[in-house]
Design a protein around this motif. Structure first.
Motif, mmCIF file in Angstrom:
data_model
loop_
_atom_site.group_PDB
_atom_site.id
_atom_site.type_symbol
_atom_site.label_atom_id
_atom_site.label_comp_id
_atom_site.label_asym_id
_atom_site.label_seq_id
_atom_site.Cartn_x
_atom_site.Cartn_y
_atom_site.Cartn_z
ATOM 1 N N ALA A 49 6.501 1.997 16.703
ATOM 2 C CA ALA A 49 7.906 1.763 16.415
ATOM 3 C C ALA A 49 8.020 0.894 15.168
ATOM 4 O O ALA A 49 7.166 0.056 14.902
ATOM 5 N N THR A 50 9.073 1.111 14.396
ATOM 6 C CA THR A 50 9.309 0.282 13.216
ATOM 7 C C THR A 50 9.630 -1.124 13.669
ATOM 8 O O THR A 50 10.451 -1.322 14.561
ATOM 9 N N PRO A 51 8.977 -2.117 13.081
ATOM 10 C CA PRO A 51 9.235 -3.486 13.501
ATOM 11 C C PRO A 51 10.656 -3.911 13.160
ATOM 12 O O PRO A 51 11.132 -3.676 12.065
ATOM 13 N N ARG A 107 -6.311 8.942 8.175
ATOM 14 C CA ARG A 107 -6.803 9.005 6.791
ATOM 15 C C ARG A 107 -6.421 7.765 5.991
ATOM 16 O O ARG A 107 -5.916 7.855 4.877
ATOM 17 N N ALA A 108 -6.694 6.612 6.566
ATOM 18 C CA ALA A 108 -6.358 5.342 5.921
ATOM 19 C C ALA A 108 -7.582 4.733 5.261
ATOM 20 O O ALA A 108 -8.710 4.979 5.671
ATOM 21 N N ILE A 165 0.843 -1.201 0.000
ATOM 22 C CA ILE A 165 0.000 0.000 0.000
ATOM 23 C C ILE A 165 0.873 1.242 0.000
ATOM 24 O O ILE A 165 0.594 2.214 -0.697
ATOM 25 N N LEU A 166 1.954 1.216 0.764
ATOM 26 C CA LEU A 166 2.864 2.362 0.822
ATOM 27 C C LEU A 166 3.446 2.640 -0.558
ATOM 28 O O LEU A 166 3.518 3.786 -0.989
ATOM 29 N N ILE A 167 3.811 1.605 -1.286
ATOM 30 C CA ILE A 167 4.366 1.777 -2.620
ATOM 31 C C ILE A 167 3.299 2.308 -3.577
ATOM 32 O O ILE A 167 3.543 3.221 -4.360
ATOM 33 N N LYS A 168 2.065 1.749 -3.513
ATOM 34 C CA LYS A 168 0.984 2.183 -4.396
ATOM 35 C C LYS A 168 0.543 3.608 -4.090
ATOM 36 O O LYS A 168 0.168 4.362 -4.981
ATOM 37 N N THR A 169 0.538 3.978 -2.825
ATOM 38 C CA THR A 169 0.031 5.281 -2.406
ATOM 39 C C THR A 169 0.870 6.416 -2.966
ATOM 40 O O THR A 169 0.350 7.434 -3.383
ATOM 41 N N GLY A 170 2.157 6.241 -2.949
ATOM 42 C CA GLY A 170 3.046 7.270 -3.467
ATOM 43 C C GLY A 170 3.389 8.296 -2.414
ATOM 44 O O GLY A 170 2.726 8.417 -1.393
ATOM 45 N N GLU A 171 4.435 9.037 -2.671
ATOM 46 C CA GLU A 171 4.942 9.986 -1.690
ATOM 47 C C GLU A 171 4.026 11.189 -1.508
ATOM 48 O O GLU A 171 3.935 11.734 -0.422
ATOM 49 N N MET A 194 -3.878 1.595 7.463
ATOM 50 C CA MET A 194 -3.841 2.237 8.774
ATOM 51 C C MET A 194 -2.514 1.957 9.472
ATOM 52 O O MET A 194 -1.887 2.857 10.031
ATOM 53 N N VAL A 195 -2.066 0.705 9.436
ATOM 54 C CA VAL A 195 -0.791 0.336 10.059
ATOM 55 C C VAL A 195 0.357 1.046 9.351
ATOM 56 O O VAL A 195 1.275 1.570 9.985
ATOM 57 N N THR A 196 0.299 1.107 8.012
ATOM 58 C CA THR A 196 1.337 1.796 7.239
ATOM 59 C C THR A 196 1.405 3.268 7.622
ATOM 60 O O THR A 196 2.492 3.808 7.857
ATOM 61 N N CYS A 197 0.252 3.920 7.685
ATOM 62 C CA CYS A 197 0.215 5.338 8.051
ATOM 63 C C CYS A 197 0.719 5.552 9.470
ATOM 64 O O CYS A 197 1.447 6.511 9.745
ATOM 65 N N ALA A 198 0.360 4.666 10.373
ATOM 66 C CA ALA A 198 0.811 4.770 11.764
ATOM 67 C C ALA A 198 2.335 4.652 11.843
ATOM 68 O O ALA A 198 2.981 5.390 12.595
ATOM 69 N N LEU A 199 2.901 3.747 11.066
ATOM 70 C CA LEU A 199 4.364 3.613 11.029
ATOM 71 C C LEU A 199 4.999 4.871 10.449
ATOM 72 O O LEU A 199 5.994 5.373 10.976
ATOM 73 N N THR A 200 4.398 5.400 9.388
ATOM 74 C CA THR A 200 4.920 6.602 8.736
ATOM 75 C C THR A 200 4.868 7.811 9.666
ATOM 76 O O THR A 200 5.793 8.619 9.699
ATOM 77 N N LEU A 201 3.792 7.918 10.428
ATOM 78 C CA LEU A 201 3.622 9.047 11.340
ATOM 79 C C LEU A 201 4.410 8.899 12.638
ATOM 80 O O LEU A 201 4.426 9.800 13.458
#
Length: 119
Positions: free
Chosen positions: A97-99, A79-80, A17-23, A86-93
């Motif tokens: 903690a990064t696993p 905004r997931a 999802i992070l890759i598809k979403t884009g920067e 949601m997990v990706t956004c939480a990691l980004t924000l």
């Protein structure tokens, strides 16, 4: 709390999802100040560990519908589109903690302790 036990399937979906979403879309998420309650943080951690709403409810002694409401509130705050996002956004924000997966290599003594024991 167990931040380092993100299940591989959740991580793969989040990464895709992070890759598809884009920067450009992630930049919008990063610019907002997101504050989660202690319970929302607890639920987010358990979601990232791969637990269902029913399992989370049993684990923290609340109703499954309340867990679903917490998940929906978290999803709206970051905004997931779905739980993996949601997990990706939480990691980004930085809400989680990064696993880090550290698996030490087995030594010969670990594999065959009797062969390497001293008499």
């Amino acid at each position: 709390m167990r931040f380092s036990n993100l299940r591989p399937s959740t991580f793969r979906r989040s990464h895709a999802i992070l890759i598809k979403t884009g920067e450009h879309e992630m930049a919008n998420v990063e610019n907002q100040a997101v504050v989660l309650t202690q319970r929302e943080t607890q639920v987010l951690t358990l979601v990232s560990d791969g637990y269902s709403a029913k399992e989370i409810a049993k684990r923290i002694c609340i109703a499954p519908r309340t867990v679903e409401r917490h998940i929906e509130n978290i999803r709206l705050k970051v905004r997931a589109r779905n739980r993996a996002h949601m997990v990706t956004c939480a990691l980004t924000l930085g809400l989680m903690a990064t696993p880090i997966r550290f698996i030490p290599l087995a030594t010969q003594q670990d594999v065959h302790p009797l062969l390497y024991s001293t008499l």
